[in-house]
Design a protein around this motif. Structure first.
Motif, short mmCIF file in Angstrom:
data_model
loop_
_atom_site.label_atom_id
_atom_site.label_comp_id
_atom_site.label_asym_id
_atom_site.label_seq_id
_atom_site.Cartn_x
_atom_site.Cartn_y
_atom_site.Cartn_z
N VAL A 186 31.88 65.34 8.21
CA VAL A 186 31.32 66.55 7.62
C VAL A 186 29.91 66.79 8.16
O VAL A 186 29.53 67.92 8.48
CB VAL A 186 31.30 66.44 6.08
N ARG A 187 29.12 65.74 8.28
CA ARG A 187 27.76 65.89 8.79
C ARG A 187 27.74 66.39 10.23
O ARG A 187 26.88 67.18 10.61
CB ARG A 187 27.02 64.56 8.67
N LYS A 188 28.68 65.92 11.04
CA LYS A 188 28.75 66.39 12.42
C LYS A 188 29.03 67.89 12.45
O LYS A 188 28.44 68.63 13.24
CB LYS A 188 29.84 65.63 13.18
N ALA A 189 29.95 68.34 11.58
CA ALA A 189 30.28 69.77 11.53
C ALA A 189 29.08 70.58 11.05
O ALA A 189 28.81 71.67 11.55
CB ALA A 189 31.48 69.99 10.60
N VAL A 190 28.34 70.04 10.08
CA VAL A 190 27.16 70.72 9.55
C VAL A 190 26.09 70.84 10.62
O VAL A 190 25.46 71.89 10.80
CB VAL A 190 26.61 69.96 8.33
N GLU A 191 25.85 69.75 11.36
CA GLU A 191 24.84 69.76 12.42
C GLU A 191 25.19 70.80 13.49
O GLU A 191 24.32 71.51 13.98
CB GLU A 191 24.73 68.38 13.05
N LYS A 192 26.46 70.89 13.83
CA LYS A 192 26.87 71.87 14.83
C LYS A 192 26.69 73.29 14.30
O LYS A 192 26.22 74.19 15.01
CB LYS A 192 28.32 71.64 15.24
N GLY A 193 27.07 73.50 13.04
CA GLY A 193 26.94 74.83 12.45
C GLY A 193 25.49 75.26 12.32
O GLY A 193 25.18 76.45 12.43
N ALA A 194 24.59 74.30 12.10
CA ALA A 194 23.18 74.62 11.93
C ALA A 194 22.55 75.16 13.20
O ALA A 194 21.52 75.83 13.16
CB ALA A 194 22.42 73.38 11.46
N LYS A 195 23.16 74.88 14.33
CA LYS A 195 22.59 75.29 15.61
C LYS A 195 23.15 76.62 16.12
O LYS A 195 22.77 77.07 17.18
CB LYS A 195 22.86 74.20 16.65
N LEU A 196 24.05 77.23 15.35
CA LEU A 196 24.63 78.50 15.77
C LEU A 196 23.58 79.61 15.78
O LEU A 196 22.66 79.62 14.97
CB LEU A 196 25.77 78.90 14.83
N THR A 197 23.73 80.53 16.71
CA THR A 197 22.82 81.67 16.77
C THR A 197 23.46 82.94 16.22
O THR A 197 22.77 83.90 15.87
CB THR A 197 22.38 81.94 18.22
N SER A 198 24.80 82.96 16.15
CA SER A 198 25.50 84.12 15.59
C SER A 198 26.91 83.71 15.20
O SER A 198 27.44 82.71 15.68
CB SER A 198 25.55 85.27 16.60
N MET A 199 27.51 84.49 14.31
CA MET A 199 28.87 84.22 13.86
C MET A 199 29.42 85.44 13.14
O MET A 199 28.67 86.34 12.74
CB MET A 199 28.89 83.03 12.90
N SER A 200 30.73 85.44 12.96
CA SER A 200 31.38 86.44 12.11
C SER A 200 32.27 85.67 11.16
O SER A 200 32.74 84.57 11.47
CB SER A 200 32.21 87.43 12.94
N TYR A 201 32.49 86.23 9.99
CA TYR A 201 33.41 85.56 9.06
C TYR A 201 34.07 86.57 8.13
O TYR A 201 33.52 87.62 7.81
CB TYR A 201 32.72 84.45 8.26
N ARG A 202 35.28 86.23 7.72
CA ARG A 202 36.00 86.99 6.70
C ARG A 202 35.81 86.26 5.38
O ARG A 202 35.86 85.03 5.33
CB ARG A 202 37.50 87.08 7.03
N ILE A 203 35.60 87.01 4.33
CA ILE A 203 35.40 86.40 3.03
C ILE A 203 36.29 87.07 2.00
O ILE A 203 36.50 88.29 2.04
CB ILE A 203 33.91 86.51 2.61
N ASN A 204 36.88 86.29 1.11
CA ASN A 204 37.71 86.86 0.06
C ASN A 204 37.73 85.92 -1.14
O ASN A 204 37.50 84.72 -1.01
CB ASN A 204 39.14 87.12 0.56
N GLY A 205 37.99 86.49 -2.30
CA GLY A 205 38.07 85.68 -3.51
C GLY A 205 37.63 86.45 -4.73
O GLY A 205 37.67 87.68 -4.75
N LYS A 206 37.21 85.71 -5.75
CA LYS A 206 36.80 86.32 -7.00
C LYS A 206 35.35 85.99 -7.30
O LYS A 206 34.89 84.87 -7.10
CB LYS A 206 37.68 85.82 -8.15
N VAL A 207 34.62 87.00 -7.76
CA VAL A 207 33.22 86.85 -8.12
C VAL A 207 33.06 87.22 -9.59
O VAL A 207 33.53 88.27 -10.02
CB VAL A 207 32.32 87.75 -7.24
N ALA A 208 32.42 86.35 -10.35
CA ALA A 208 32.25 86.58 -11.77
C ALA A 208 31.58 87.92 -12.04
O ALA A 208 30.56 88.24 -11.44
CB ALA A 208 31.42 85.45 -12.38
#
Length: 278
Positions: free
Chosen positions: A38-60
């Motif tokens: 998990v830490r390796k994935a976090v370290e890699k994600g922390a160095k990103l300069t841009s990204m796109s993502y889809r988000i879905n779910g429920k918000v209170a």
């Protein structure tokens, strides 16, 4: 209209924590291999300069939400399109952030309030008319940081490897764990690419929502890239359950300002209403 931008403002939120308090009371079990992954994935994600993502779910308090977000960290820019249904606030909400200038678009009611224009413009910095002053939720939204939110899983005392799964055509390893927010507030963060300030902002956002425990799931690809992230918790306004799918990692993100002819400046809006609050 502005309530819509709050939908993803809890973009680091999570599902019912009914049983999570009981789990947090159990002795912590440290699993070295899953934590390291998990830490390796976090370290890699922390160095990103841009990204796109889809988000879905429920918000209170808002019902079901879904949308797409493209983010550039350097330079800072956000292009967001969210849809809400089943709650008090429903419809489509658009947000564009270019540097410190934000543009918000809504549906027909918003257009009527803006005298036929589709976008409201204001500065993220500054107070009073024309500034973000009373729009604390807008600033929180602009500061959304999925990498920081995902990093909290590595600080869980019970991180586990759930198994192998294929997500969006990618073979991934699924990890999960529960995090006690109060412990995160007291714990000194380990040094890393992410930085303590980014983690602290994420933790503070959960605390402000009244979250006591987080259930976090992370799906990591063969290149240590986070492919999917899910966060669940119970807040003072009810349960949240949001899932994020990442794509177009480190690809250019271009955000264009809406046409000036279709934009109402916040200072101008206030002036036209005699200083009335939104």
């Amino acid at each position: 209209m502005l309530a819509g931008v709050m939908l993803c403002g809890t973009a680091a939120c999570t599902s019912p924590g009914g049983g999570t308090r009981e789990r947090s009371a159990e002795p912590e079990k440290f699993h070295a291999a899953p934590v390291a992954a998990v830490r390796k994935a976090v370290e890699k994600g922390a160095k990103l300069t841009s990204m796109s993502y889809r988000i879905n779910g429920k918000v209170a308090g808002q019902g079901t939400v879904e949308g797409k977000v493209s983010v550039s960290l350097r330079p800072r820019a956000i292009d967001m399109r969210m849809t809400a249904s089943g709650g008090a606030k429903r419809g489509e909400f658009l947000v564009r952030l270019i540097g410190d200038t934000a543009y918000i678009g809504g549906g027909e009611r918003a257009t009527a309030a803006l005298h036929g224009k589709h976008w409201l413009k204001f500065r993220m910095n500054g107070k009073g008319p024309g500034g973000a002053g009373g729009f604390g939720g807008m600033r929180q939204q602009a500061d959304q940081d999925p990498a920081a939110q995902a990093s909290l899983l590595s600080q869980s005392g019970d991180v586990k490897k759930i198994g192998e799964e294929t997500v969006d055509g990618v073979k991934t390893t699924h990890y999960a764990g529960t995090v006690a927010v109060e412990k995160l507030l007291k714990r000194r963060n380990a040094k890393g690419a992410l930085g303590a300030e980014r983690r602290e902002k994420a933790v503070e956002r959960y605390r402000a929502l009244g979250v006591h425990a987080l259930k976090l799931d992370l799906w990591v690809g063969p290149d240590d890239r986070t492919v999917k992230f899910r966060e669940r918790a119970r807040t003072v306004r009810g349960p949240l359950d949001l899932t994020i799918h990442f794509f177009d990692i480190n690809k250019p993100v271009t955000v264009k300002a809406p046409p000036a002819s279709d934009t109402m400046d916040l200072a101008q809006w206030f002036k036209g209403r005699g200083g009335a609050r939104i």
